[in-house]
Design a protein around this motif. Sequence first.
Motif, mmCIF file in Angstrom:
data_model
loop_
_atom_site.group_PDB
_atom_site.id
_atom_site.type_symbol
_atom_site.label_atom_id
_atom_site.label_comp_id
_atom_site.label_asym_id
_atom_site.label_seq_id
_atom_site.Cartn_x
_atom_site.Cartn_y
_atom_site.Cartn_z
ATOM 1 N N THR A 7 -4.045 4.879 -13.532
ATOM 2 C CA THR A 7 -3.620 6.123 -12.872
ATOM 3 C C THR A 7 -4.486 6.390 -11.654
ATOM 4 N N GLY A 8 -4.252 7.505 -10.992
ATOM 5 C CA GLY A 8 -5.035 7.887 -9.818
ATOM 6 C C GLY A 8 -4.769 6.945 -8.663
ATOM 7 N N GLN A 9 -5.824 6.519 -7.986
ATOM 8 C CA GLN A 9 -5.679 5.610 -6.845
ATOM 9 C C GLN A 9 -5.151 4.239 -7.277
ATOM 10 N N TRP A 10 -5.234 3.935 -8.557
ATOM 11 C CA TRP A 10 -4.772 2.652 -9.086
ATOM 12 C C TRP A 10 -3.376 2.756 -9.680
ATOM 13 N N ALA A 11 -2.697 3.883 -9.474
ATOM 14 C CA ALA A 11 -1.350 4.059 -10.023
ATOM 15 C C ALA A 11 -0.451 2.921 -9.540
ATOM 16 N N GLY A 12 0.334 2.389 -10.457
ATOM 17 C CA GLY A 12 1.197 1.250 -10.142
ATOM 18 C C GLY A 12 0.627 -0.053 -10.664
ATOM 19 N N PHE A 13 -0.694 -0.126 -10.802
ATOM 20 C CA PHE A 13 -1.335 -1.293 -11.395
ATOM 21 C C PHE A 13 -1.373 -1.100 -12.903
ATOM 22 N N SER A 14 -1.405 -2.205 -13.618
ATOM 23 C CA SER A 14 -1.518 -2.120 -15.079
ATOM 24 C C SER A 14 -2.159 -3.394 -15.597
ATOM 25 N N PHE A 15 -2.545 -3.346 -16.869
ATOM 26 C CA PHE A 15 -3.031 -4.534 -17.553
ATOM 27 C C PHE A 15 -1.988 -4.931 -18.578
ATOM 28 N N LYS A 16 -1.687 -6.222 -18.646
ATOM 29 C CA LYS A 16 -0.698 -6.738 -19.585
ATOM 30 C C LYS A 16 -1.227 -8.052 -20.124
ATOM 31 N N SER A 17 -1.517 -8.087 -21.396
ATOM 32 C CA SER A 17 -2.014 -9.302 -22.069
ATOM 33 C C SER A 17 -3.209 -9.905 -21.344
ATOM 34 N N GLY A 18 -4.150 -9.070 -20.942
ATOM 35 C CA GLY A 18 -5.375 -9.551 -20.304
ATOM 36 C C GLY A 18 -5.228 -9.913 -18.840
ATOM 37 N N ARG A 19 -4.092 -9.588 -18.240
ATOM 38 C CA ARG A 19 -3.857 -9.865 -16.820
ATOM 39 C C ARG A 19 -3.700 -8.556 -16.066
ATOM 40 N N LEU A 20 -4.154 -8.537 -14.827
ATOM 41 C CA LEU A 20 -3.948 -7.383 -13.962
ATOM 42 C C LEU A 20 -2.598 -7.562 -13.291
ATOM 43 N N VAL A 21 -1.725 -6.565 -13.410
ATOM 44 C CA VAL A 21 -0.388 -6.637 -12.827
ATOM 45 C C VAL A 21 -0.345 -5.692 -11.633
ATOM 46 N N THR A 22 0.036 -6.211 -10.471
ATOM 47 C CA THR A 22 0.103 -5.419 -9.244
ATOM 48 C C THR A 22 1.396 -4.603 -9.221
ATOM 49 N N PRO A 23 1.477 -3.598 -8.350
ATOM 50 C CA PRO A 23 2.716 -2.826 -8.242
ATOM 51 C C PRO A 23 3.930 -3.693 -7.895
ATOM 52 N N GLU A 24 3.704 -4.829 -7.243
ATOM 53 C CA GLU A 24 4.803 -5.745 -6.900
ATOM 54 C C GLU A 24 5.208 -6.621 -8.077
ATOM 55 N N GLY A 25 4.465 -6.537 -9.178
ATOM 56 C CA GLY A 25 4.789 -7.333 -10.356
ATOM 57 C C GLY A 25 4.042 -8.650 -10.452
ATOM 58 N N ARG A 26 3.123 -8.916 -9.554
ATOM 59 C CA ARG A 26 2.344 -10.154 -9.623
ATOM 60 C C ARG A 26 1.292 -10.023 -10.717
ATOM 61 N N GLU A 27 1.167 -11.040 -11.532
ATOM 62 C CA GLU A 27 0.178 -11.047 -12.606
ATOM 63 C C GLU A 27 -1.013 -11.898 -12.172
ATOM 64 N N LEU A 28 -2.188 -11.294 -12.219
ATOM 65 C CA LEU A 28 -3.403 -11.979 -11.806
ATOM 66 C C LEU A 28 -4.278 -12.267 -13.016
#
Length: 101
Positions: A7-28
């Motif tokens: 949330t906050g300035q990071w809204a749109g980002f999330s963690f999914k199964s140990g990966r950082l997911v960008t607002p565009e849907g890219r999993e890092l």
Amino acid sequence: MKNRKLTGQWAGFSFKSGRLVTPEGRELLPEDLAWISLTAQLAQEYRRLLDDERQRRALPGTIPAYMRGAGKSVSGRKVVHRAEPCPVVPLVPALKRTVRG
């Protein structure tokens, strides 16, 4: 951290199964994050070059910051060597051409 939305300035980002997911849907993956600092530095440098170019165009006769101090003094006058920034070369196609010979 698993399966958590930021949330906050990071809204749109999330963690999914140990990966950082960008607002565009890219999993890092965690090892991908080692490159973020370099990417940010490249973006900052590119932004600085663009700002210098805009300033140079707005003020005729001015020298962008990346060219200041580049000249040598010749008989009391400073000689400035004008140069254009190096163009960006797409790395993968350049490497493929090199490998094929």
